[in-house]
Design a protein around this motif. Sequence first.
Motif, PDB file in Angstrom:
ATOM      1  N   TRP A 115       0.826  -1.210   0.000  1.00 31.61           N
ATOM      2  CA  TRP A 115       0.000   0.000   0.000  1.00 31.61           C
ATOM      3  C   TRP A 115       0.861   1.262   0.000  1.00 31.61           C
ATOM      4  O   TRP A 115       0.558   2.241  -0.708  1.00 31.61           O
ATOM      5  CB  TRP A 115      -0.926   0.007   1.215  1.00 31.61           C
ATOM      6  N   ILE A 116       1.927   1.239   0.772  1.00 33.81           N
ATOM      7  CA  ILE A 116       2.796   2.427   0.857  1.00 33.81           C
ATOM      8  C   ILE A 116       3.487   2.689  -0.480  1.00 33.81           C
ATOM      9  O   ILE A 116       3.536   3.831  -0.971  1.00 33.81           O
ATOM     10  CB  ILE A 116       3.822   2.233   1.990  1.00 33.81           C
ATOM     11  N   GLU A 117       3.982   1.639  -1.114  1.00 32.09           N
ATOM     12  CA  GLU A 117       4.650   1.801  -2.411  1.00 32.09           C
ATOM     13  C   GLU A 117       3.646   2.238  -3.482  1.00 32.09           C
ATOM     14  O   GLU A 117       3.948   3.085  -4.327  1.00 32.09           O
ATOM     15  CB  GLU A 117       5.326   0.500  -2.820  1.00 32.09           C
ATOM     16  N   LEU A 118       2.442   1.674  -3.448  1.00 33.95           N
ATOM     17  CA  LEU A 118       1.419   2.056  -4.411  1.00 33.95           C
ATOM     18  C   LEU A 118       1.072   3.535  -4.271  1.00 33.95           C
ATOM     19  O   LEU A 118       0.976   4.261  -5.270  1.00 33.95           O
ATOM     20  CB  LEU A 118       0.163   1.197  -4.189  1.00 33.95           C
ATOM     21  N   ALA A 119       0.905   4.018  -3.051  1.00 36.35           N
ATOM     22  CA  ALA A 119       0.588   5.435  -2.836  1.00 36.35           C
ATOM     23  C   ALA A 119       1.718   6.326  -3.337  1.00 36.35           C
ATOM     24  O   ALA A 119       1.472   7.391  -3.944  1.00 36.35           O
ATOM     25  CB  ALA A 119       0.321   5.683  -1.356  1.00 36.35           C
ATOM     26  N   ARG A 120       2.943   5.920  -3.087  1.00 34.37           N
ATOM     27  CA  ARG A 120       4.089   6.717  -3.532  1.00 34.37           C
ATOM     28  C   ARG A 120       4.103   6.842  -5.054  1.00 34.37           C
ATOM     29  O   ARG A 120       4.285   7.938  -5.601  1.00 34.37           O
ATOM     30  CB  ARG A 120       5.386   6.073  -3.049  1.00 34.37           C
ATOM     31  N   ARG A 121       3.868   5.743  -5.746  1.00 31.34           N
ATOM     32  CA  ARG A 121       3.891   5.768  -7.206  1.00 31.34           C
ATOM     33  C   ARG A 121       2.735   6.596  -7.767  1.00 31.34           C
ATOM     34  O   ARG A 121       2.894   7.319  -8.758  1.00 31.34           O
ATOM     35  CB  ARG A 121       3.825   4.332  -7.742  1.00 31.34           C
ATOM     36  N   LEU A 122       1.578   6.506  -7.154  1.00 35.29           N
ATOM     37  CA  LEU A 122       0.438   7.306  -7.609  1.00 35.29           C
ATOM     38  C   LEU A 122       0.713   8.798  -7.408  1.00 35.29           C
ATOM     39  O   LEU A 122       0.392   9.620  -8.282  1.00 35.29           O
ATOM     40  CB  LEU A 122      -0.823   6.895  -6.856  1.00 35.29           C
ATOM     41  N   ALA A 123       1.300   9.154  -6.271  1.00 40.98           N
ATOM     42  CA  ALA A 123       1.625  10.554  -6.017  1.00 40.98           C
ATOM     43  C   ALA A 123       2.637  11.067  -7.035  1.00 40.98           C
ATOM     44  O   ALA A 123       2.542  12.213  -7.506  1.00 40.98           O
ATOM     45  CB  ALA A 123       2.161  10.721  -4.596  1.00 40.98           C
ATOM     46  N   GLU A 124       3.606  10.252  -7.409  1.00 44.37           N
ATOM     47  CA  GLU A 124       4.591  10.645  -8.421  1.00 44.37           C
ATOM     48  C   GLU A 124       3.920  10.922  -9.765  1.00 44.37           C
ATOM     49  O   GLU A 124       4.410  11.741 -10.552  1.00 44.37           O
ATOM     50  CB  GLU A 124       5.643   9.546  -8.578  1.00 44.37           C
ATOM     51  N   ARG A 125       2.818  10.252 -10.027  1.00 43.46           N
ATOM     52  CA  ARG A 125       2.102  10.436 -11.287  1.00 43.46           C
ATOM     53  C   ARG A 125       1.078  11.565 -11.206  1.00 43.46           C
ATOM     54  O   ARG A 125       0.324  11.794 -12.150  1.00 43.46           O
ATOM     55  CB  ARG A 125       1.410   9.140 -11.693  1.00 43.46           C
ATOM     56  N   GLY A 126       1.039  12.278 -10.089  1.00 44.31           N
ATOM     57  CA  GLY A 126       0.184  13.443  -9.982  1.00 44.31           C
ATOM     58  C   GLY A 126      -1.176  13.200  -9.370  1.00 44.31           C
ATOM     59  O   GLY A 126      -2.055  14.074  -9.446  1.00 44.31           O
ATOM     60  N   TYR A 127      -1.383  12.050  -8.750  1.00 46.03           N
ATOM     61  CA  TYR A 127      -2.676  11.742  -8.133  1.00 46.03           C
ATOM     62  C   TYR A 127      -2.684  12.119  -6.657  1.00 46.03           C
ATOM     63  O   TYR A 127      -1.707  11.896  -5.931  1.00 46.03           O
ATOM     64  CB  TYR A 127      -3.000  10.252  -8.271  1.00 46.03           C
ATOM     65  N   GLY A 128      -3.794  12.672  -6.201  1.00 45.37           N
ATOM     66  CA  GLY A 128      -4.021  12.816  -4.779  1.00 45.37           C
ATOM     67  C   GLY A 128      -4.507  11.491  -4.216  1.00 45.37           C
ATOM     68  O   GLY A 128      -5.187  10.733  -4.906  1.00 45.37           O
ATOM     69  N   ILE A 129      -4.166  11.212  -2.972  1.00 46.95           N
ATOM     70  CA  ILE A 129      -4.486   9.927  -2.359  1.00 46.95           C
ATOM     71  C   ILE A 129      -5.533  10.139  -1.264  1.00 46.95           C
ATOM     72  O   ILE A 129      -5.360  10.999  -0.387  1.00 46.95           O
ATOM     73  CB  ILE A 129      -3.243   9.252  -1.737  1.00 46.95           C
ATOM     74  N   ALA A 130      -6.596   9.356  -1.310  1.00 43.46           N
ATOM     75  CA  ALA A 130      -7.590   9.333  -0.231  1.00 43.46           C
ATOM     76  C   ALA A 130      -7.707   7.904   0.276  1.00 43.46           C
ATOM     77  O   ALA A 130      -7.818   6.963  -0.516  1.00 43.46           O
ATOM     78  CB  ALA A 130      -8.945   9.830  -0.719  1.00 43.46           C
ATOM     79  N   LEU A 131      -7.658   7.735   1.588  1.00 42.08           N
ATOM     80  CA  LEU A 131      -7.779   6.424   2.216  1.00 42.08           C
ATOM     81  C   LEU A 131      -9.164   6.301   2.835  1.00 42.08           C
ATOM     82  O   LEU A 131      -9.626   7.204   3.542  1.00 42.08           O
ATOM     83  CB  LEU A 131      -6.719   6.244   3.306  1.00 42.08           C
TER      84      LEU A 131
END
Length: 359
Positions: free
Chosen positions: A196-212
Amino acid sequence: MRTPPQSVLVIVTRRIGDVLLATPLMRSVKRAWPHAALDVLVFEGTQAAIAANPDVRRVLTVPERPGAPAHLSFIARLFRRYDIALSTLHGDRPTLYAFLAGRWRAGLLNATDKERWKRPLLDHWVAFDNWNTHTVLMNLALTRPLGIDPQREIAVSWRREEAAAVDERLAHATAPMAVLHPYPKFNYKMWHRAGWIELARRLAERGYGIALTGGGDPAEVAYVADLARHMPPRTENLAGRLSLGETGYLLSRASAFVGPDTATTHMAAALGVATVALFGPTDPVKWGPWPRGHGATNPWRRLGSQVVGNVCLIQGNAPCAPCHKEGCERHIGSYSDCLQQLTAATVIAALERLIPSRP
């Protein structure tokens, strides 16, 4: 039906996911007979799945383990109250509820000699298939004896004030949003925290905001809060802070979703969100998320990762998956190796197949 019924009861006394997957049957009834009053009987704690459903007049609740006096009183109030009662479950209680509540009743039953005694309780019964028929299609089999057209859309609903509350929370959000739902009800459906942590990091690098997202159980809230501390800055931790209706509206605003075998994953898939579903021991033929707009066939094969419509279902890579068991130690507190060994790279690659690339 020779004449349209005035009242119909649908019985779904199980979990939230089961209630959601029965909403196509509810919609089928309401589309066929728009003037009929449609009520639904569910276990206490699952009614939020249809609290704002426009097809439903009233949600009746009963405790999963009711006391005898209160239960007898509840049953007395049900007696012959409805023109039609439909049981979506083959168990003793839902079948008895249908028998008592409906002047005409139909339901799902196991086609075994052991359970033959339940057949006279129903005017029509449909053989329950727990192996080769998706739950949505199994529920919709009850439209055949009614002579009505099946509607295959899962209804995810929310109230206006729930949408307004989410809009207020996200008023300053500018990036496209990816929603992650890391905590299932049972350990045997859980993916590992490093993924989950790695997935969030990669999504943030691609410009996505993260909501849990997550429920209000203290263990779930604590788990998601710990994950959030290791995720990119400005990750929005909403676990325990949203109603189910607010979660549905949040998902409707999302560009992507990743989650395990949970009701929230069913909601995301039904709303047409690009959805990655993480499946381990659970059989996707029976319980895979229903993609938006899917037709009259089972969406999923039993074996292998696959993409159907807006959903990518990743099956844990183990020769025994899906084993249909509750974890490798065969209890709900145990974990499933097929999910614990699933890599973040595999999940990220699946998500990239569904969402457009961003700088």
